[in-house]
Write an enzyme that holds these catalytic residues in place. Structure first.
Site, PDB file in Angstrom:
ATOM      1  CG  ASP A  36      60.446  13.899  36.532  1.00  0.00           C
ATOM      2  OD1 ASP A  36      60.377  14.204  35.329  1.00  0.00           O
ATOM      3  OD2 ASP A  36      61.520  13.882  37.158  1.00  0.00           O
ATOM      4  CG  ASN A 105      69.898  15.700  45.023  1.00  0.00           C
ATOM      5  OD1 ASN A 105      69.730  15.025  44.008  1.00  0.00           O
ATOM      6  ND2 ASN A 105      68.921  16.391  45.585  1.00  0.00           N
ATOM      7  CG  HIS A 107      67.229  14.151  41.904  1.00  0.00           C
ATOM      8  ND1 HIS A 107      66.747  15.415  42.212  1.00  0.00           N
ATOM      9  CD2 HIS A 107      67.602  14.224  40.604  1.00  0.00           C
ATOM     10  CE1 HIS A 107      66.826  16.187  41.147  1.00  0.00           C
ATOM     11  NE2 HIS A 107      67.328  15.488  40.148  1.00  0.00           N
ATOM     12  CD  GLU A 112      65.017  16.239  45.190  1.00  0.00           C
ATOM     13  OE1 GLU A 112      66.075  15.696  44.828  1.00  0.00           O
ATOM     14  OE2 GLU A 112      64.739  17.424  44.933  1.00  0.00           O
TER      15      GLU A 112
HETATM   16  P1  PGA Z   1      69.755  17.854  34.175  1.00  0.00           P
HETATM   17  O1  PGA Z   1      68.792  17.284  35.301  1.00  0.00           O
HETATM   18  O2  PGA Z   1      69.787  16.839  33.071  1.00  0.00           O
HETATM   19  O3  PGA Z   1      69.126  19.133  33.739  1.00  0.00           O
HETATM   20  O4  PGA Z   1      71.099  18.042  34.807  1.00  0.00           O
HETATM   21  C1  PGA Z   1      68.949  15.981  35.732  1.00  0.00           C
HETATM   22  C2  PGA Z   1      68.121  15.732  36.989  1.00  0.00           C
HETATM   23  O5  PGA Z   1      67.999  16.620  37.830  1.00  0.00           O
HETATM   24  O6  PGA Z   1      67.625  14.607  37.145  1.00  0.00           O
END
Ligand code: PGA
Length: 234
Positions: A36, A105, A107, A112
């Site tokens: 992404d 959440n 995702h 999302e």
């Molecule tokens: P993080 O992000 O590894 O910084 O916790 C993971 C995500 O939001 O997919």
């Protein structure tokens, strides 16, 4: 390979770099696709995922420049760019190993909650929660991008193997829902239950809300013993 950004996979990239430096890992034939990118950030922006990948992995290993593919934060035509990204992945025969983190959440990528479970690479509007989670890196909260480009859930699910990583208590609820809850677009990572080769690698804190965690540990301990077991029965 499909590669994720964020705090979680940093250890993996450090380890891959170490293995490469020791001569135990060669990236010459590896083709990498980023999962992404924030919309509106250029490649050299310190918070762009392009910058993150270069800083934390690509510049330490012998991957060929022409084998690095990413979603661009400032494409001329978003839809065309996303479609071309999908075609590029296909042209290499698909992704063999996709590394994923998970949001609080649930995702995966920036898909999302409520993202279509068969979505393809596209633009997404981030939730307030994700914007908040990501704002720790930005000095000015108003600078946190509101939009992103992300591989879709359908795109991710076509990877031959998926490895999802998570650490810490703050991910425990998302992990429990994804692994033991119903498959639902409200928890995008729950779709991995349908993937034939998805591995979830987590620490004990992230595992803390799993109802069957004793069973999973039992399975893990016994896995290597199947052949011994059969041998004894002969
Ligand atoms: P993080 O992000 O590894 O910084 O916790 C993971 C995500 O939001 O997919």
């Amino acid at each position: 390979m499909g590669l994720a950004t964020g705090r979680t996979p940093l250890g993996v990239y450090t380890r891959l770099t170490e293995l490469h430096k020791k001569g135990e890992m060669d990236f010459f034939e590896v083709v990498a696709f980023s999962l992404d990118e924030y919309l509106g950030l250029k490649e050299d922006h310190p918070h762009s995922f392009a910058y993150y990948m270069k800083k934390n992995l690509y510049r330490h290993i012998n991957i060929k420049r022409e084998n690095i593919f990413r979603l661009h934060g400032t494409p001329e035509d978003i839809d065309r760019h996303c479609q071309e990204y999908e075609e590029k992945i296909k042209s290499f025969g698909g992704i063999d190993i996709q590394i994923l983190g998970i949001g609080k959440n649930g995702h995966i990528g920036f898909n999302e909650p409520s993202s279509s479970l068969s979505s393809r690479t596209r633009v997404k509007t981030l939730t307030q929660e994700t914007i908040e989670a990501n704002s720790r890196l930005f000095k000015d909260k108003n600078e946190v991008p509101r939009f992103c480009l992300t591989m879709g859930i359908g795109t991710i699910m076509e990877a031959k193997m998926i490895i999802l990583l998570a650490n810490g208590k703050e991910k425990s609820q998302a992990i429990a829902k994804s692994v033991e809850g119903p498959i639902t677009a409200s928890v995008p990572a729950s779709i991995l239950q349908l993937h034939p080769q998805a591995k979830i690698i987590i620490d004990l804190e992230a595992a803390s809300l799993l109802k069957r965690k004793n069973y999973y540990q039992w399975v893990y301990e016994n896995k290597g013993r199947v052949n011994d077991f059969l041998e004894k029965k002969k």
